[in-house]
Design an enzyme around this catalytic site. Structure first.
Site, PDB file in Angstrom:
ATOM      1  N   ASP A  89      22.842  -4.361  56.395  1.00 21.07           N
ATOM      2  CA  ASP A  89      23.989  -4.739  57.211  1.00 21.07           C
ATOM      3  C   ASP A  89      23.528  -5.317  58.539  1.00 21.07           C
ATOM      4  O   ASP A  89      22.435  -5.004  59.024  1.00 21.07           O
ATOM      5  CB  ASP A  89      24.912  -3.544  57.433  1.00 21.07           C
ATOM      6  CG  ASP A  89      24.212  -2.375  58.130  1.00 21.07           C
ATOM      7  OD1 ASP A  89      23.158  -1.947  57.616  1.00 21.07           O
ATOM      8  OD2 ASP A  89      24.708  -1.909  59.167  1.00 21.07           O
ATOM      9  N   GLU A 152      23.894   0.866  58.805  1.00 21.71           N
ATOM     10  CA  GLU A 152      23.087   1.327  59.932  1.00 21.71           C
ATOM     11  C   GLU A 152      23.690   0.911  61.264  1.00 21.71           C
ATOM     12  O   GLU A 152      23.583   1.642  62.253  1.00 21.71           O
ATOM     13  CB  GLU A 152      21.662   0.773  59.797  1.00 21.71           C
ATOM     14  CG  GLU A 152      20.641   1.432  60.712  1.00 21.71           C
ATOM     15  CD  GLU A 152      20.519   0.758  62.068  1.00 21.71           C
ATOM     16  OE1 GLU A 152      19.822   1.308  62.935  1.00 21.71           O
ATOM     17  OE2 GLU A 152      21.120  -0.330  62.260  1.00 21.71           O
TER      18      GLU A 152
END
Length: 470
Positions: A89, A152
């Protein structure tokens, strides 16, 4: 056995770059409005996870997708597991790019794209380190598992879910920070100041919107206000022009009927280093706060302007603290939202805090400080406590030895405000891929990774993985 790791990486440079380019093309910022049970953080993170795991399948590794929350790529056998924690991400691209952030561009021996340095570039370097070990058939005594996350940059819900279904590795590192090593990380918690959606002054704050994520310095801010009294649009525009010039900022003020739309451009940066950015939200709030707003709108503007603006260390809020090893507490106002049609009007304050401070203590102290603004204060449930792995731990000692041999530079410990997946393990650290002297563009426009550093970090990762698992 002597292995020329640099030669092995050189032989795979073209393939490594090709894989990285294709991975960077997968837009993977979190989109909650598009989340589904099959794509818990939106389609982008899911697609990037599948893409990364596809490399592992292609190259003959054991792979597993854990319900599109996270997955892993595994090799080797043994009673212990070495974990390498990566994430697919990315934060939103934001404004100010010279190129399309999702169409990788190579210029001046750098690859530009969102995620190039955080964390897709380092992830590919670590993956190729493991790929080299597999292709050389080197003997191992431990399992090696590359754990691939998808959340994250937000709430770490990916790892919460993953570890409900999979065992934790015994020790490991995350290629998501700096060399020579990050063996300490400050605590990380986000507090919110809440305000009533009311106006009770001569001026009306119709809306205020700044920021994309709690862990990013807002690069732009927009407000809509309604004027009253003797102040005209022309007066306000002249004052705003002077304010922008005095603070070396850019922006725009446009009158539309009885409304005025105001925009201000700052500079985005990683929320762990708020002093590296220019917070557009607090600058705009500071300008507006000199005018006759009232009610919740006044409390919102006053809190941002009086207690947050130009203060990166929580001094005005009464929570400043410094630890000899971990350094100073830092604070980033990442989201500033106000509007009569909003369910919540708030300012988020993301703190990276050293030992000696608690999240609940900060809530209490800040609530007392801002009581005069009418704000209420609470905190997000997630609170990552400070983390530290001693220098004499074999994990730290081995990783520093590898760094020193391949760079000729002396290794040393570091503590950062950023939170990495290295802290998921009691014996977990962050290791690269930024080298000393590197220009950090994480969470900023025109994010890049040097190709020389991409290949150099792959050399270090290959050697480090083998030493830890042989």
């Amino acid at each position: 056995m002597t292995i020329d790791w640099k030669k092995e990486v050189e032989a795979r440079k073209d393939d490594m770059l090709k894989d990285l380019v294709e991975l960077l093309k997968v837009r993977s910022d979190r989109e909650d409005d598009k989340a589904t049970p099959d794509a818990p953080f939106g389609p982008g993170p899911k697609n990037a996870l599948i893409h990364m795991l596809g490399y592992g399948e292609r190259d003959g590794f054991i792979t597993k997708n854990v319900d599109n929350y996270a997955g892993h790529i595994e090799y080797g056998e043994g009673d212990e597991t070495l974990g390498l924690f990566c994430h697919m991400d990315v934060v939103p691209a934001g404004d100010g790019w010279d190129t399309d952030p999702y169409e990788p561009v190579i210029k001046d021996n750098k690859i530009y794209a969102r995620g190039s340095s955080d964390d897709k570039g380092p992830s590919i370097a670590a993956y190729y380190g493991l790929k080299i070990i597999k292709e050389l058939g080197l003997p191992l005594s431990k399992r090696i598992r590359i754990v691939v996350g998808t959340d994250e940059e937000s709430g770490w819900g990916d790892m919460d879910y993953y570890f409900q279904h999979e065992e934790k590795p015994d020790f490991g590192f995350s290629p998501d920070a700096e060399f020579p090593i990050i063996n300490g990380e400050k605590g990380n918690v986000t507090l919110r100041l809440h305000f009533e959606a009311t106006n009770a002054g001569d001026f009306e704050l119709v809306s205020f919107d700044s920021g994309l994520r709690v862990n990013m310095v807002p690069g732009s801010a927009d407000a809509v206000i309604r004027l009253a009294g003797d102040i005209s649009v022309e007066d306000l525009s002249a004052a705003y022009t002077d304010y922008l010039a005095a603070n070396n900022l850019t922006g725009e003020l446009v009158g539309e009927g009885d409304l005025v739309k105001i925009n201000l451009i700052g500079k985005s940066a990683h929320g762990a280093s708020p002093f590296a950015g220019v917070n557009a939200g607090t600058y705009l709030a500071a300008f507006l706060n000199q005018y006759p707003f009232g009610g919740g709108a006044k409390g919102f503007l006053d809190s941002a302007a009086t207690y947050v603006h130009l203060d990166h260390y929580g001094e005005k809020l009464g929570v400043a603290h410094e630890d000899p090893r971990m350094g100073k507490l830092t604070m980033n106002a990442g989201l500033l939202k106000f509007g009569a049609d909003l369910d919540d009007n708030f300012i988020t304050l993301n703190f990276r805090y050293p030992t000696g401070v608690t999240a609940d203590g900060m809530v209490k102290d800040i609530a007392a400080t801002v009581a005069d603004t009418g704000a209420t204060v609470d905190r997000e449930e997630r609170d990552a406590a400070p983390h530290y792995v001693p220098m004499d731990d074999p994990l730290v000692a081995n990783l520093l030895a590898v760094y020193e041999e391949h760079t000729g530079e002396k290794g040393y410990e570091q503590v950062i405000g950023g939170g990495t997946f290295g802290r998921l393990l009691e014996r977990g650290v962050a290791y690269g891929a930024m080298f000393p002297g590197y220009t950090d563009t994480m969470h900023q426009a025109n994010e890049f990774m040097s190709l020389d550093d991409l290949y150099r970090s792959a050399v270090i990762y290959a050697d480090a993985i083998y030493r830890l698992a042989k």
